[in-house]
Design a protein around this motif. Structure first.
Motif, PDB file in Angstrom:
ATOM      1  N   ALA A   1       3.554   6.402   9.264  1.00  0.00           N
ATOM      2  CA  ALA A   1       4.242   5.107   9.334  1.00  0.00           C
ATOM      3  C   ALA A   1       4.107   4.486  10.722  1.00  0.00           C
ATOM      4  O   ALA A   1       3.854   3.282  10.859  1.00  0.00           O
ATOM      5  CB  ALA A   1       5.714   5.282   8.965  1.00  0.00           C
ATOM      6  N   LEU A   2       4.236   5.307  11.755  1.00  0.00           N
ATOM      7  CA  LEU A   2       4.078   4.809  13.123  1.00  0.00           C
ATOM      8  C   LEU A   2       2.633   4.410  13.404  1.00  0.00           C
ATOM      9  O   LEU A   2       2.369   3.391  14.045  1.00  0.00           O
ATOM     10  CB  LEU A   2       4.540   5.873  14.121  1.00  0.00           C
ATOM     11  CG  LEU A   2       6.050   6.140  14.156  1.00  0.00           C
ATOM     12  CD1 LEU A   2       6.361   7.335  15.042  1.00  0.00           C
ATOM     13  CD2 LEU A   2       6.802   4.909  14.656  1.00  0.00           C
TER      14      LEU A   2
ATOM     15  N   GLU B   1       0.861  -1.188   0.000  1.00  0.00           N
ATOM     16  CA  GLU B   1       0.000   0.000   0.000  1.00  0.00           C
ATOM     17  C   GLU B   1       0.892   1.231   0.000  1.00  0.00           C
ATOM     18  O   GLU B   1       1.769   1.390   0.855  1.00  0.00           O
ATOM     19  CB  GLU B   1      -0.923   0.056   1.215  1.00  0.00           C
ATOM     20  CG  GLU B   1      -1.814   1.300   1.137  1.00  0.00           C
ATOM     21  CD  GLU B   1      -2.645   1.584   2.384  1.00  0.00           C
ATOM     22  OE1 GLU B   1      -3.494   2.498   2.303  1.00  0.00           O
ATOM     23  OE2 GLU B   1      -2.433   0.930   3.419  1.00  0.00           O
ATOM     24  N   ILE B   2       0.657   2.121  -0.948  1.00  0.00           N
ATOM     25  CA  ILE B   2       1.376   3.386  -1.016  1.00  0.00           C
ATOM     26  C   ILE B   2       0.539   4.440  -0.295  1.00  0.00           C
ATOM     27  O   ILE B   2      -0.638   4.615  -0.588  1.00  0.00           O
ATOM     28  CB  ILE B   2       1.606   3.806  -2.480  1.00  0.00           C
ATOM     29  CG1 ILE B   2       2.422   2.748  -3.225  1.00  0.00           C
ATOM     30  CG2 ILE B   2       2.307   5.159  -2.548  1.00  0.00           C
ATOM     31  CD1 ILE B   2       2.511   2.993  -4.717  1.00  0.00           C
ATOM     32  N   GLY B   3       1.152   5.141   0.656  1.00  0.00           N
ATOM     33  CA  GLY B   3       0.441   6.176   1.398  1.00  0.00           C
ATOM     34  C   GLY B   3      -0.525   5.577   2.396  1.00  0.00           C
ATOM     35  O   GLY B   3      -1.741   5.753   2.285  1.00  0.00           O
TER      36      GLY B   3
ATOM     37  N   ILE C   1       9.010   4.333   5.978  1.00  0.00           N
ATOM     38  CA  ILE C   1       8.955   5.768   5.680  1.00  0.00           C
ATOM     39  C   ILE C   1       9.619   5.967   4.328  1.00  0.00           C
ATOM     40  O   ILE C   1      10.835   5.748   4.179  1.00  0.00           O
ATOM     41  CB  ILE C   1       9.664   6.598   6.766  1.00  0.00           C
ATOM     42  CG1 ILE C   1       9.022   6.365   8.135  1.00  0.00           C
ATOM     43  CG2 ILE C   1       9.626   8.084   6.415  1.00  0.00           C
ATOM     44  CD1 ILE C   1       9.802   6.975   9.286  1.00  0.00           C
ATOM     45  N   ALA C   2       8.835   6.339   3.323  1.00  0.00           N
ATOM     46  CA  ALA C   2       9.383   6.424   1.972  1.00  0.00           C
ATOM     47  C   ALA C   2       8.492   7.295   1.107  1.00  0.00           C
ATOM     48  O   ALA C   2       7.283   7.416   1.342  1.00  0.00           O
ATOM     49  CB  ALA C   2       9.498   5.032   1.350  1.00  0.00           C
TER      50      ALA C   2
ATOM     51  N   SER D   1       3.812  -1.352   3.647  1.00  0.00           N
ATOM     52  CA  SER D   1       3.204  -0.052   3.406  1.00  0.00           C
ATOM     53  C   SER D   1       4.290   1.007   3.373  1.00  0.00           C
ATOM     54  O   SER D   1       5.342   0.858   3.999  1.00  0.00           O
ATOM     55  CB  SER D   1       2.190   0.290   4.503  1.00  0.00           C
ATOM     56  OG  SER D   1       2.864   0.563   5.719  1.00  0.00           O
ATOM     57  N   THR D   2       4.039   2.062   2.606  1.00  0.00           N
ATOM     58  CA  THR D   2       4.937   3.213   2.618  1.00  0.00           C
ATOM     59  C   THR D   2       4.141   4.469   2.903  1.00  0.00           C
ATOM     60  O   THR D   2       2.949   4.555   2.577  1.00  0.00           O
ATOM     61  CB  THR D   2       5.671   3.398   1.274  1.00  0.00           C
ATOM     62  OG1 THR D   2       4.722   3.726   0.243  1.00  0.00           O
ATOM     63  CG2 THR D   2       6.448   2.159   0.882  1.00  0.00           C
ATOM     64  N   ASP D   3       4.790   5.433   3.513  1.00  0.00           N
ATOM     65  CA  ASP D   3       4.213   6.769   3.668  1.00  0.00           C
ATOM     66  C   ASP D   3       5.355   7.746   3.871  1.00  0.00           C
ATOM     67  O   ASP D   3       6.342   7.436   4.548  1.00  0.00           O
ATOM     68  CB  ASP D   3       3.242   6.838   4.848  1.00  0.00           C
ATOM     69  CG  ASP D   3       2.241   7.979   4.679  1.00  0.00           C
ATOM     70  OD1 ASP D   3       2.673   9.154   4.674  1.00  0.00           O
ATOM     71  OD2 ASP D   3       1.039   7.705   4.529  1.00  0.00           O
ATOM     72  N   ILE D   4       5.227   8.916   3.285  1.00  0.00           N
ATOM     73  CA  ILE D   4       6.258   9.936   3.402  1.00  0.00           C
ATOM     74  C   ILE D   4       6.259  10.588   4.779  1.00  0.00           C
ATOM     75  O   ILE D   4       7.231  11.197   5.202  1.00  0.00           O
ATOM     76  CB  ILE D   4       6.044  10.992   2.285  1.00  0.00           C
ATOM     77  CG1 ILE D   4       7.326  11.781   2.041  1.00  0.00           C
ATOM     78  CG2 ILE D   4       4.868  11.904   2.604  1.00  0.00           C
ATOM     79  CD1 ILE D   4       7.257  12.645   0.798  1.00  0.00           C
TER      80      ILE D   4
END
Length: 216
Positions: free
Chosen positions: A81-82, A49-51, A99-100, A73-76
């Motif tokens: 992310a936490l 999952e992106i975001g 975190i990405a 999963s990734t999130d900026i």
């Protein structure tokens, strides 16, 4: 009926930094639930999952697919992310939260290996400068500011899709009418050969929401 993940561990203070699940989240859950049998039959090994925001969608996917699928999963936004890790723990679903920016650290290793890709992007049309500020700030604004036609961030993922999806992979994308869904479908077919279908659509206030499924 697959229950919505328990988010009771997230408080009002969390939602000052993390996107709170709303109608766009729930239409995506509904689309995934409608396809749950097909997803299980396909036996996916890797889901991304992106975001991820609150982690609601990743946790929902984990509850469908179980431990046989690696859920990433990734999130900026580091708060997101936490929150995703906490939501996975709360719902007893294993999620590797990274975190990405989109798929940047994963593209080479997961090339043609993602069996299920899910993206509820920042789709609200804004000026392009707002997207740059939101993405650069790595905060909650990055969850909704979409640039011209709301497509600036989505286009980045669409251009990576051919490299990401496995031969049997599925991609679920949330969009709104302003994003020109038929245009997205036509471009992905003509440029990359992806077949697509609007699996759900509904009105939510002023928004007309869609979930589009892409396959090779």
């Amino acid at each position: 009926m697959i229950p919505t993940p328990d988010l009771s561990h997230l408080k009002r203070a969390d939602y000052e930094h993390v996107y709170e699940p709303a109608e766009d989240t729930f239409i995506l859950l509904d689309a995934l639930e409608e396809d749950a049998s097909a997803l299980l039959e396909a036996k996916p090994l890797v889901c991304l999952e992106i975001g991820s925001g609150s982690g609601c969608v990743s946790s929902f996917v984990g509850s469908i697919l179980g431990s046989s699928c690696l859920c990433i999963s990734t999130d900026i936004n580091h708060h997101a992310a936490l929150a995703t890790l906490r939501t996975g723990s709360q719902n007893k679903t294993a999620i590797d939260s990274v975190i990405a920016n989109l798929t940047s650290p994963l593209r080479t290793r997961l090339r043609h290996n993602i069996d299920l890709l899910v993206f509820n992007p920042p789709y609200v049309p804004t000026v392009d400068e707002e997207v740059c500020d939101a993405q650069g700030g790595r905060n909650i604004e990055g969850s909704w500011a979409g640039g011209k036609d709301g497509m600036q961030v989505t286009d980045m993922v669409l251009d990576q899709l051919d490299d990401l999806l496995s031969p049997q992979g599925r991609f679920y994308l949330v969009a709104v009418k302003e994003n020109d869904v038929p245009g997205i479908q036509g471009r992905m077919l003509n440029r990359y050969g992806f077949q697509s279908e609007v699996v759900l659509q509904r009105r939510a206030g002023r928004e007309h929401l869609y979930v589009v499924r892409f396959v090779r």
